[in-house]
Design a protein around this motif. Structure first.
Motif, PDB file in Angstrom:
ATOM      1  N   VAL A   1       0.842  -1.202   0.000  1.00  0.00           N
ATOM      2  CA  VAL A   1       0.000   0.000   0.000  1.00  0.00           C
ATOM      3  C   VAL A   1       0.876   1.252   0.000  1.00  0.00           C
ATOM      4  CG1 VAL A   1      -1.696   1.316   1.330  1.00  0.00           C
ATOM      5  CG2 VAL A   1      -1.940  -1.162   1.114  1.00  0.00           C
ATOM      6  N   LEU A   2       1.912   1.263   0.848  1.00  0.00           N
ATOM      7  CA  LEU A   2       2.813   2.414   0.889  1.00  0.00           C
ATOM      8  C   LEU A   2       3.547   2.587  -0.436  1.00  0.00           C
ATOM      9  CD1 LEU A   2       4.305   2.074   4.477  1.00  0.00           C
ATOM     10  CD2 LEU A   2       2.563   3.660   3.667  1.00  0.00           C
ATOM     11  N   LEU A   3       3.990   1.480  -1.045  1.00  0.00           N
ATOM     12  CA  LEU A   3       4.660   1.575  -2.345  1.00  0.00           C
ATOM     13  C   LEU A   3       3.709   2.091  -3.418  1.00  0.00           C
ATOM     14  CD1 LEU A   3       6.816  -1.674  -2.337  1.00  0.00           C
ATOM     15  CD2 LEU A   3       7.616   0.690  -2.175  1.00  0.00           C
ATOM     16  N   GLY A   4       2.457   1.642  -3.393  1.00  0.00           N
ATOM     17  CA  GLY A   4       1.473   2.112  -4.358  1.00  0.00           C
ATOM     18  C   GLY A   4       1.184   3.606  -4.190  1.00  0.00           C
ATOM     19  N   LEU A   5       1.029   4.041  -2.937  1.00  0.00           N
ATOM     20  CA  LEU A   5       0.791   5.464  -2.687  1.00  0.00           C
ATOM     21  C   LEU A   5       1.990   6.314  -3.100  1.00  0.00           C
ATOM     22  CD1 LEU A   5      -1.004   5.351   0.779  1.00  0.00           C
ATOM     23  CD2 LEU A   5      -2.008   5.964  -1.425  1.00  0.00           C
ATOM     24  N   THR A   6       3.188   5.827  -2.804  1.00  0.00           N
ATOM     25  CA  THR A   6       4.397   6.558  -3.186  1.00  0.00           C
ATOM     26  C   THR A   6       4.516   6.641  -4.699  1.00  0.00           C
ATOM     27  OG1 THR A   6       5.483   5.808  -1.166  1.00  0.00           O
ATOM     28  CG2 THR A   6       6.899   6.651  -2.917  1.00  0.00           C
ATOM     29  N   GLY A   7       4.264   5.542  -5.371  1.00  0.00           N
ATOM     30  CA  GLY A   7       4.322   5.544  -6.844  1.00  0.00           C
ATOM     31  C   GLY A   7       3.295   6.476  -7.457  1.00  0.00           C
ATOM     32  N   THR A   8       2.091   6.460  -6.928  1.00  0.00           N
ATOM     33  CA  THR A   8       1.050   7.356  -7.427  1.00  0.00           C
ATOM     34  C   THR A   8       1.434   8.817  -7.209  1.00  0.00           C
ATOM     35  OG1 THR A   8      -0.614   5.688  -6.930  1.00  0.00           O
ATOM     36  CG2 THR A   8      -1.388   7.942  -7.246  1.00  0.00           C
ATOM     37  N   LEU A   9       1.940   9.116  -6.029  1.00  0.00           N
ATOM     38  CA  LEU A   9       2.363  10.482  -5.730  1.00  0.00           C
ATOM     39  C   LEU A   9       3.486  10.922  -6.662  1.00  0.00           C
ATOM     40  CD1 LEU A   9       2.147  12.946  -3.836  1.00  0.00           C
ATOM     41  CD2 LEU A   9       3.911  11.877  -2.438  1.00  0.00           C
TER      42      LEU A   9
END
Length: 184
Positions: free
Chosen positions: A150-158
């Motif tokens: 989830v953190l990797l997905g949020l970071t990638g999206t950001l």
């Protein structure tokens, strides 16, 4: 300490050539209050820091009144930092989720709003930086419990959003720094 501090302050107030001794008198009176607080077992950093911070803020406000060209960073910065940083350190070390953290967060929000409303740089910057560190400290336990994907997905999206809108973000950063430079 109280008696000697009061005598030194009185001497500084009575004669103009002794005005620099007022700083020594203020230091002696501060030491006297700290000794009394330690003797009674007070361990809250606010009891030690807030009176000195208030004195620095009053002196800074007087300087701003006398010198309209003075920067709020130099006039109010030390008092604001002394008022907020000891509480922040206590929150970071001892009790991240506490009433102290809530009060500090509300104080930082008030500083940011006051700085933006009155166009003063020091309250805006100190409130934003201390409040940002506080928010990161409060969010750290939540982030540690969140699954890594989830953190990797949020970071990638950001990063994707920032990358796509890079020119606009760069213009916003320039406008924000220009706004901060125009503040008193």
């Amino acid at each position: 300490l109280t008696l000697v501090g009061a005598l030194v302050v009185a001497a500084a107030l009575l004669r103009v050539e002794r005005r620099p001794a007022g700083w020594l008198g203020g230091a002696l009176l501060t030491a006297a209050s700290w000794v009394r607080l330690a003797d009674t077992g007070v361990t809250h950093p606010e009891a030690y820091a807030l009176p000195a911070a208030l004195a620095l803020l009053v002196l800074g406000a007087l300087r701003l009144r006398r010198d309209p060209a003075a920067s709020t960073r130099s006039a109010l910065g030390s008092g604001l930092l002394l008022a907020t940083v000891p509480s922040l350190l206590r929150v970071l070390v001892d009790d991240p989720v506490s009433p102290r953290a809530l009060v500090l967060g509300l104080a930082c929000l008030c500083l940011v709003l006051l700085g933006a409303r009155l166009r003063l740089a020091a309250p805006l910057v100190v409130g934003a930086v201390v409040g940002g560190v506080l928010v990161l400290a409060e969010a750290a336990p939540w982030a540690a419990q969140t699954p890594q994907w989830v953190l990797l997905g949020l970071t990638g999206t950001l990063l994707t959003v920032v990358g796509v809108t890079w020119e606009r973000r760069l213009a916003q950063v320039r406008a924000g720094s220009a706004y901060l430079a125009r503040l008193r």
